[in-house]
Design a protein around this motif. Structure first.
Motif: not given
Length: 313
Positions: A109-113, A116-123
């Motif tokens: 989130a800090a690198a890409n505004p 959205i945590p909990g909405v977008h998946n991690l790599g």
């Protein structure tokens, strides 16, 4: 080991940040872990016997011999130790994975505004890293627990028993080699195995769950429980295929003697001796019953965790 996991996203958004919900998650995981031990123990003792002995030509021969010479209860040798430790292990696994995942989400989130945590998946590499972190954290407890279980599983039957029970085993191992050289023998390879195993587990499970949600255009929370269990079972197969050679070396080191009877000096020495004596096949002894065990154990764990969460909620 490994074979313990649950769908970490199933209960998010239901007060998962609260102490009460976290306690429910940990309790459900512990109950699922106990079910895992009870389902998987007969497979596990056959696996360990195959890994550490040349007495049996195959899994059926090992199981038949155990039943004939030691009785049906022998398949549950060493069960008390993992049952006693499973709650702590599951708590560490879940806590460490959640902490690592949240840290990675904040970093994204800090690198890409737009993230959205909990909405977008991690790599998927990040899921692997978070799972590996959970495995390393868990190895502090799983190492000695599995060592004691293996000693109890492989000790002679009847009058030749070496240990009266788990506590007696802990005492004698610590007296023979000290805490680090005795109780924690094989810890280096245990850490590597746990990191690889849990990293692959989370990577496989997340890929299967996300692929299903995308394919059916549903939220992850809408994936049916039977699919969650099935994907957990498949991930369990991937876990063992990715980490089994390390498990073989761990078992060999944790059944080795002490002092003048010690055969393997280090993890590297154990790898070298196994390869010289048995070739590459030596690192896959017992893989059959292990893979047979992985599917029902993982599926059973998921089913019990889901049922427990529904009951206590």
């Amino acid at each position: 080991m490994a074979d313990t996991a649950a769908d970490i996203d199933t209960h998010e958004g239901q007060g998962g940040g609260s102490v009460v919900q976290a306690s429910k998650d940990l309790f459900s995981g512990a109950v699922g872990g106990i079910a895992q031990v009870l389902i998987g123990q007969p497979f596990d003792i056959v696996k360990v016997r195959l890994q550490t002995s040349n007495t049996y030509p195959n899994a059926i021969s090992a199981a038949t011999s155990i039943w004939k010479h030691e009785g049906p209860l022998a398949f549950y040798k060493g069960t008390l130790t993992p049952l006693l430790g499973i709650g702590a292990c599951v708590s560490i696994q879940f806590g460490a994975f959640h902490a690592a995942r949240r840290w990675l989400e904040q970093r994204n989130a800090a690198a890409n505004p737009a993230f959205i945590p909990g909405v977008h998946n991690l790599g998927y590499g990040q899921y692997y890293a978070a799972g590996a972190f959970a495995g390393v954290a868990n190895s502090v407890i799983s190492g000695p627990i599995e060592h004691v279980r293996i000693r109890l599983q492989t000790q002679p039957h009847g009058a030749g028993r070496l240990y009266a029970g788990p506590l007696d085993c802990v005492r004698k191992l610590s007296a023979q080699g000290g805490v680090l050289g005795g109780l924690y023998r094989g810890e280096a390879v245990t850490v590597i195995r746990e990191a690889q195993a849990y990293g692959v587990w989370f990577l496989a499970f997340e890929w299967l769950m996300n692929a299903d949600a995308a394919r059916n255009k549903v939220d992850r929370k809408q994936v049916p429980a039977y699919k969650v269990a099935f994907y957990g079972g498949l991930a369990g197969e991937a876990l063992w295929l990715a980490s089994y050679p390390f498990d073989v070396v761990k078992s060999k080191m944790q059944t080795d003697g002490f002092g003048k009877d010690q055969r393997y000096k280090t993890m590297r020495d154990c790898f070298a001796q196994t390869f010289r004596a048995e070739g590459a096949r030596g690192f896959w002894k017992g893989i059959g019953p292990t893979l047979l065990r992985a599917m029902p154990v993982s599926a059973g764990t998921f089913a019990v965790v889901e049922a427990t969460m529904r009951a206590i909620n």
